[in-house]
Design a protein around this motif. Sequence first.
Motif, PDB file in Angstrom:
ATOM      1  N   UNK A   1      92.750  41.722 -80.009  1.00  0.00           N
ATOM      2  CA  UNK A   1      92.084  40.554 -80.578  1.00  0.00           C
ATOM      3  C   UNK A   1      91.261  40.931 -81.805  1.00  0.00           C
ATOM      4  N   UNK A   2      90.544  42.029 -81.717  1.00  0.00           N
ATOM      5  CA  UNK A   2      89.737  42.476 -82.856  1.00  0.00           C
ATOM      6  C   UNK A   2      90.610  42.806 -84.056  1.00  0.00           C
ATOM      7  N   UNK A   3      91.730  43.467 -83.801  1.00  0.00           N
ATOM      8  CA  UNK A   3      92.638  43.814 -84.898  1.00  0.00           C
ATOM      9  C   UNK A   3      93.178  42.558 -85.566  1.00  0.00           C
ATOM     10  N   UNK A   4      93.604  41.589 -84.734  1.00  0.00           N
ATOM     11  CA  UNK A   4      94.123  40.333 -85.281  1.00  0.00           C
ATOM     12  C   UNK A   4      93.043  39.601 -86.068  1.00  0.00           C
TER      13      UNK A   4
ATOM     14  N   UNK B   1      91.939  44.996 -70.058  1.00  0.00           N
ATOM     15  CA  UNK B   1      90.969  44.124 -70.724  1.00  0.00           C
ATOM     16  C   UNK B   1      90.523  44.718 -72.054  1.00  0.00           C
ATOM     17  N   UNK B   2      90.315  46.013 -72.050  1.00  0.00           N
ATOM     18  CA  UNK B   2      89.900  46.670 -73.288  1.00  0.00           C
ATOM     19  C   UNK B   2      91.014  46.614 -74.333  1.00  0.00           C
ATOM     20  N   UNK B   3      92.268  46.756 -73.869  1.00  0.00           N
ATOM     21  CA  UNK B   3      93.397  46.677 -74.792  1.00  0.00           C
ATOM     22  C   UNK B   3      93.511  45.279 -75.390  1.00  0.00           C
TER      23      UNK B   3
ATOM     24  N   UNK C   1      96.822  37.609 -72.717  1.00  0.00           N
ATOM     25  CA  UNK C   1      97.001  38.878 -71.998  1.00  0.00           C
ATOM     26  C   UNK C   1      95.761  39.225 -71.185  1.00  0.00           C
ATOM     27  N   UNK C   2      94.592  38.921 -71.733  1.00  0.00           N
ATOM     28  CA  UNK C   2      93.358  39.232 -71.001  1.00  0.00           C
ATOM     29  C   UNK C   2      93.250  38.391 -69.733  1.00  0.00           C
ATOM     30  N   UNK C   3      93.689  37.143 -69.797  1.00  0.00           N
ATOM     31  CA  UNK C   3      93.620  36.286 -68.598  1.00  0.00           C
ATOM     32  C   UNK C   3      94.652  36.711 -67.557  1.00  0.00           C
TER      33      UNK C   3
ATOM     34  N   UNK D   1      87.734  34.199 -76.325  1.00  0.00           N
ATOM     35  CA  UNK D   1      88.345  34.110 -74.987  1.00  0.00           C
ATOM     36  C   UNK D   1      88.391  35.471 -74.293  1.00  0.00           C
ATOM     37  N   UNK D   2      89.040  36.490 -74.879  1.00  0.00           N
ATOM     38  CA  UNK D   2      89.076  37.793 -74.184  1.00  0.00           C
ATOM     39  C   UNK D   2      87.702  38.438 -74.076  1.00  0.00           C
TER      40      UNK D   2
END
Length: 208
Positions: A55-58, A48-50, A27-29, A89-90
């Motif tokens: 990613x952090x939550x996962x 990008x922040x979302x 999603x970030x890409x 990656x993100x």
Amino acid sequence: MFSLQTIFGSGKQFFDLLDEAADAAHASTKALVALLKDPTAVPSLDAFKLARQRERIASDKINHALVDSFITPIEREDIESLGSALYKIPKQVERFADRYDLARHHLADIDFAPRGVMLEQAAGVVVEMVRELRSMRLEKMSKLNERLRVLEAEADRLLLEMHRELYSGKLDAADMFLLKEFFEILEKAIDRCREAGVVAYQIVLKNS
């Protein structure tokens, strides 16, 4: 009679969590491609922040699950390595977007979009590779790994073209320094996709 797997679970939730992490990276890409394809639009960094938040939550869920679970479908070290690779990656993509937003008035003549598309395609292959971990099909994973390798090689070629422009003598020292930073960030983002793909491929090699 209940088996240990019935009592403690099969550990299959790790595949779902790794899928979430790979999807967030992808999603970030996608957000980056949208930004680069329309450089005249007023940028929004919310996407990008979302993606980074997802990613952090996962990543947090993966870490907690590793602590709480008795059974994992693949080795714990492999789950940690892949989760860590996906997390990067993100992070790298957002770094590019933040700087691009600040310096876009210096970058009007530089078309980053084709390289952004390559990055998005590479992240898409990573998503497929992570999903393929459920079945551990070596032949399919080998084909995906080769696709990712080809994309990396093509991205390297495009980035080399940008470096030729960088050292063509047409730019002053300040612009050269600025563009070199952007080239290196974008190149590292593609490398992050490749690293995640290599981890996924090696997991299948070990378990097939």
